[in-house]
Design a protein around this motif. Structure first.
Motif, short mmCIF file in Angstrom:
data_model
loop_
_atom_site.label_atom_id
_atom_site.label_comp_id
_atom_site.label_asym_id
_atom_site.label_seq_id
_atom_site.Cartn_x
_atom_site.Cartn_y
_atom_site.Cartn_z
N VAL A 189 63.18 0.77 38.04
CA VAL A 189 61.85 0.76 37.41
C VAL A 189 61.13 -0.52 37.79
O VAL A 189 59.91 -0.52 38.01
N GLY A 190 61.89 -1.61 37.90
CA GLY A 190 61.30 -2.91 38.27
C GLY A 190 60.52 -2.83 39.57
O GLY A 190 59.50 -3.49 39.75
N LYS A 191 61.01 -1.98 40.49
CA LYS A 191 60.34 -1.85 41.80
C LYS A 191 58.98 -1.18 41.69
O LYS A 191 58.19 -1.24 42.62
N LEU A 192 58.74 -0.47 40.58
CA LEU A 192 57.50 0.30 40.47
C LEU A 192 56.30 -0.57 40.12
O LEU A 192 55.15 -0.12 40.18
N GLY A 193 56.58 -1.80 39.72
CA GLY A 193 55.47 -2.72 39.39
C GLY A 193 54.72 -2.36 38.13
O GLY A 193 53.55 -2.68 37.99
N LYS A 194 55.39 -1.65 37.22
CA LYS A 194 54.73 -1.29 35.96
C LYS A 194 55.22 -2.20 34.85
O LYS A 194 56.18 -2.94 35.03
N ARG A 195 54.54 -2.13 33.72
CA ARG A 195 55.00 -2.92 32.58
C ARG A 195 56.33 -2.32 32.10
O ARG A 195 56.41 -1.11 31.82
N LEU A 196 57.33 -3.18 32.04
CA LEU A 196 58.67 -2.71 31.68
C LEU A 196 59.14 -3.49 30.45
O LEU A 196 59.27 -4.71 30.48
N ILE A 197 59.39 -2.74 29.37
CA ILE A 197 59.80 -3.38 28.11
C ILE A 197 61.24 -3.00 27.80
O ILE A 197 61.63 -1.84 27.96
N VAL A 198 62.04 -3.97 27.37
CA VAL A 198 63.35 -3.64 26.80
C VAL A 198 63.37 -4.19 25.38
O VAL A 198 63.05 -5.36 25.15
N ARG A 199 63.72 -3.34 24.44
CA ARG A 199 63.85 -3.77 23.04
C ARG A 199 65.30 -4.19 22.82
O ARG A 199 66.19 -3.35 22.74
N SER A 200 65.50 -5.50 22.78
CA SER A 200 66.86 -6.05 22.69
C SER A 200 67.02 -6.76 21.36
O SER A 200 66.09 -7.41 20.88
N ASN A 201 68.22 -6.66 20.78
CA ASN A 201 68.44 -7.42 19.54
C ASN A 201 68.80 -8.87 19.84
O ASN A 201 68.99 -9.66 18.93
#
Ligand code: SF4
Ligand code: SF4
Lengths: 334, 110
Positions: free
Chosen positions: A106-118
């Motif tokens: 997904v990182g390669k797509l250049g879009k906003r990438l969110i991970v919800r991490s504790n």
């Protein structure tokens, strides 16, 4: 509590006009999607924590995990031009073995990438490598810190959690997260540690910034205020503590038509661990897949039908429309 | 009427404009401007309001402002300190009025 029991309890909330009636009255039409811009993927329900407010009822004993095949279909969907944001949630997303690969793709797509991490999990040796993976792929981290006071956070999320979140934030700050000009974003979620509604996002944001910087010496970008939606473990807490009726009355009493116009499901599609499609993560936990003609399995994904879909609602939706509104990106009304 | 105070009656607060709309609306304008941020922050004003609510023993206001304090991440200790400030003021006001009593005693006693 199984989803049927939860729905039954929510439907019988005393004095609450059924949400679909309220929303239809204020919008002059049923609640429907506008577009699909955010692809939210719940990649598994396993978690290293067992927070008391968790609508997912996540924990170490949960086994539901999204497979590589389903993630590959998600990746195809993420490529669609209409998708601007890929939002990965759980459980603790890091516990899905395919996360590293998925973030890279997904990182390669250049879009906003969110991970919800504790964040707590990033202190465990097995998962500490994710700090580099997140930074390399410019992942936006969203983490829950219910309060900047240790006791309130620990009461909700477990003993020692506050200190460990702060420790992990220091590591992320060192990596550049939260630092001006780095482009590495870490946002914090405030969600009340009890049966009350969140305060104004702007003023709480200032309090959080001052306290976290001056006392804990940690940085973050934005505070999101999120109302606890009465689903899962939070609903159970409301029932057991005798707060359910009052809390629902507070939510219904604070119904804001402007917030109803801005609910996040109008621009989101949410994918469950097994590839089922939902209007949001809350509907996922209540076992309410998309309906009204839109196909509910990721393999039958039909963009046009989903853009045109009516949203499946219930009284839990009052959690998104109270006061300044609430979404995975915080308040929805300024 | 089973009791004089019922928590559900809090929902009636906006209806105090009933029978005297103009004055009621004026009150709400004043109320809103006096309780939101000005030179003092909303946080400071909320603690003042809580202290007044308890000293005036208004169950509705205590309910509203305790919840508002929680919503604003005000700690339990801070809330209790504000209540003590109110309590001390109230005690001081009572004791200061003992002056009237003491003056009378001094005038009347031989
Ligand atoms: S709230 Fe988040 S961190 Fe806590 S148990 Fe649920 S998924 Fe895990
Ligand atoms: S709970 Fe889900 S479906 Fe209901 S209003 Fe909120 S986002 Fe939409």
């Amino acid at each position: 509590m199984d989803s049927k029991d939860q729905l039954h309890i929510l439907q019988s909330a005393p004095g609450c006009i059924p949400f679909h009636e309220r929303v239809e009255h204020s919008l002059n039409k049923p609640l429907s999607a506008d577009k699909i811009e955010i692809l939210q993927i719940n990649i598994g329900r396993r978690c290293n924590l067992t927070c008391r407010h968790c609508h997912v009822e996540a924990g170490p004993s949960r086994t539901e995990m999204m497979s590589r095949e389903t993630l590959s279909v998600c990746l195809e969907l993420a490529r669609m031009p209409c998708i601007s944001t890929v939002d990965i949630t759980g459980g603790s997303p890091e516990m899905n073995h395919h996360l590293k690969w998925f973030i890279g793709e997904v990182g390669k797509l250049g879009k906003r990438l969110i991970v919800r991490s504790n964040l707590v999990i990033l202190l465990e040796a097995e998962y500490s490598g994710f700090i580099d993976i997140f930074a390399e792929n410019r992942v936006e981290i969203v983490t829950s810190l219910p309060d900047y006071h240790e006791d309130r956070t620990d009461r909700q999320r477990g003993a020692g959690v506050f200190t460990r979140i702060i420790q992990a934030m220091r590591l992320l700050n060192k990596k550049g997260y939260g630092q001006e000009g780095s482009g590495l974003v870490i946002d914090i979620v405030h969600n009340p540690a009890g049966a009350y509604l969140p305060g104004a996002q702007n003023s709480l944001g200032v309090e959080y910034k001052q306290n976290l910087l001056n006392i804990q010496e940690v940085l973050f970008n934005t505070l999101f205020c999120i109302t606890n939606v009465p689903v899962g473990r939070y609903l159970e807490y409301l029932m057991k503590s005798g707060n359910f009726a009052d809390y629902m009355a507070d939510l219904c009493g604070a119904y804001n038509p402007l917030a109803a116009e801005n609910v996040m499901c109008k621009k989101t599609i949410s994918v469950g661990w097994d590839g089922t499609l939902y209007d949001c993560d809350f509907n996922q936990m209540l076992n309410l897949p998309v309906n009204h003609g839109a196909p509910a399995d990721i393999t039958d994904f039909d963009l046009q039908k989903l853009v045109d879909r009516k949203i499946v609602t219930g009284n839990h939706c009052y959690g998104c429309t109270a006061g300044a509104g609430s979404s995975c990106q915080g308040s929805t009304v300024n | 009427m089973s009791t004089y105070y019922e928590s559900k009656d809090l929902a009636d607060f906006p209806d105090i404009t009933e029978f005297a709309k103009e004055q009621g609306d004026d009150f709400f304008r004043y109320y809103n401007s006096a309780t939101t941020a000005g030179k003092l922050t909303e946080r400071e004003k909320t603690l003042i309001a809580l202290a007044v609510a308890t000293t005036q023993k208004c169950p509705y206001c205590i309910d509203v402002y305790t919840n508002k304090c929680l919503s604003m991440a005000i700690t339990n200790d801070e809330m209790m300190e504000a209540v003590h400030t109110g309590a001390a003021m109230a005690a001081g006001v009572v004791l200061a009025h003992s002056l009237q009593m003491r003056k009378i005693i001094k005038k009347k006693e031989m």
